[in-house]
Design an enzyme around this catalytic site. Structure first.
Site, mmCIF file in Angstrom:
data_model
loop_
_atom_site.group_PDB
_atom_site.id
_atom_site.type_symbol
_atom_site.label_atom_id
_atom_site.label_comp_id
_atom_site.label_asym_id
_atom_site.label_seq_id
_atom_site.Cartn_x
_atom_site.Cartn_y
_atom_site.Cartn_z
ATOM 1 N N TYR A 1 12.740 -27.272 11.232
ATOM 2 C CA TYR A 1 11.778 -28.367 11.390
ATOM 3 C C TYR A 1 12.046 -29.437 10.336
ATOM 4 C CZ TYR A 1 9.231 -24.864 14.164
ATOM 5 O OH TYR A 1 8.862 -23.896 15.082
ATOM 6 N N SER B 1 2.619 -23.235 21.063
ATOM 7 C CA SER B 1 2.222 -24.206 22.090
ATOM 8 C C SER B 1 1.089 -23.669 22.968
ATOM 9 C CB SER B 1 3.418 -24.607 22.963
ATOM 10 O OG SER B 1 4.387 -25.296 22.220
ATOM 11 N N LEU C 1 -1.615 -24.931 23.549
ATOM 12 C CA LEU C 1 -2.267 -26.051 24.223
ATOM 13 C C LEU C 1 -1.284 -26.816 25.113
ATOM 14 C CD1 LEU C 1 -4.466 -27.358 21.271
ATOM 15 C CD2 LEU C 1 -5.060 -25.740 23.083
#
Length: 325
Positions: A56, A203, A205
């Site tokens: 990231y 994830s 959502l």
């Protein structure tokens, strides 16, 4: 906040995915102070489970957590991931879970995170060029040395999970799981429960889709993961809006937000599941963690479970090749 166990590792029932603070979504990295406030607010609300990865940024998200958690490390079950950076090879976005790369990766993560141990260390994606037994043996050595506390896998299939667990107990498997991504229910989830391995849905959502707030993709930056994602394009996007509308209708019945309903549905799937909704906003942290207190009715759960599958693949073709499902 309630707490559960992923095998023997106690975590808050709702965690926090930190990726979007630095990487992957429109506006990532634009407001570090708000991201740090969000992390601190999560801790205040009882969230202990924080997730990141070396890829990231790369590296920027781990560095952010290192700054944000200085003096607060004891409050956190800290998880990070390796395997998408080949340190002595072609670099980021190249699969490498060789033992030598594992040993290099962990030292970098420890330094960036400002800690002497990582509570849960995941293989980010399965490396077809390295037997999983070799990777897990290297991780087991790190457990023995005290550099990591527990071993995890991400987006691994049943055979890999079994082979890995035979070398050293796997504490958790991280995989995409939500109301619109349920493919692991048939093959992966039964194996996890047979072996006593926890599930960490990322994830939860639907990359924000299930919040009902995304009605257009016009605002996505070109480096946003959702830009060009099959579920966010063309006819698929228009069809998937109907799923978001159905979640919103249940939320109106429950007196909650769609995000809270989507997370509450996940929590109702078992006490061995700890989703990690991601955000970089304090008010979203507050909204998401409040799902811990939402109890959906049997009728509402059944209605949500009967929603049609989302239209389109979860990833681009290139990214799908890195998944085992």
């Amino acid at each position: 906040m309630k707490y559960i166990k992923l095998r023997d590792l106690e975590v808050s029932r709702i965690g926090l995915g930190a990726m979007g603070m630095s990487h992957g979504y429109t506006g990532a990295g634009a407001d570090e102070s708000e991201s740090i406030r969000s992390l601190h607010r999560a801790l205040e609300l009882g969230v202990t489970f924080i997730d990141t990865a070396e890829i990231y940024g790369p590296y920027e998200n781990e560095e952010l957590l290192g700054r944000a958690l200085k003096g607060r490390r004891e409050q956190v079950v800290l998880a990070t991931k390796f395997g998408l950076v080949s340190h002595d090879g072609p670099g980021p976005w190249n699969l490498d879970s060789s033992p030598a790369n594992v040993r290099t990766a962990v030292e970098g993560s420890l330094k960036r995170l400002g800690t002497d141990h990582i509570d849960l260390y995941y293989q980010h994606r399965v490396d077809p060029n390295t037997p999983i037994e070799d990777t897990v043996s290297a991780l087991a050595d790190l457990v023995e040395q005290g550099k990591i506390g527990a071993i995890g896998l991400s987006e691994a299939g049943p055979d890999t999970i079994r082979r890995a667990n035979a070398v050293h107990p796997v504490t958790a498997v991280q995989s995409e799981y939500s109301l619109w991504t349920r493919g692991l229910e048939e093959r992966v989830l039964p194996v996890l429960r047979e072996l006593g391995i926890g599930l960490v849905p990322f994830s939860p959502l639907g990359r924000g889709f299930l919040t009902g707030k995304i009605r257009s993709t016009d605002g996505f930056a070109e480096d946003d993961f959702r830009h060009g994602n099959p579920r966010f394009t063309g006819a698929n996007f228009r069809r998937n809006l109907r799923i978001a509308d159905e979640v919103e209708a249940v939320a109106a019945q429950a007196g909650a937000t769609p995000a809270q309903v989507a997370i509450a549905w996940l929590l109702a799937q078992g006490d061995d599941i700890a989703p990690i909704p991601g955000t970089k906003r304090v008010h979203r942290v507050e909204e998401n963690t409040a799902a811990d207190g939402l109890e959906l009715t049997a009728e509402q759960l059944a209605e949500l479970s009967s929603l049609p599958p989302a239209a389109g693949d979860t990833h681009t073709k290139a990214a799908l090749r890195m998944l085992e499902r």
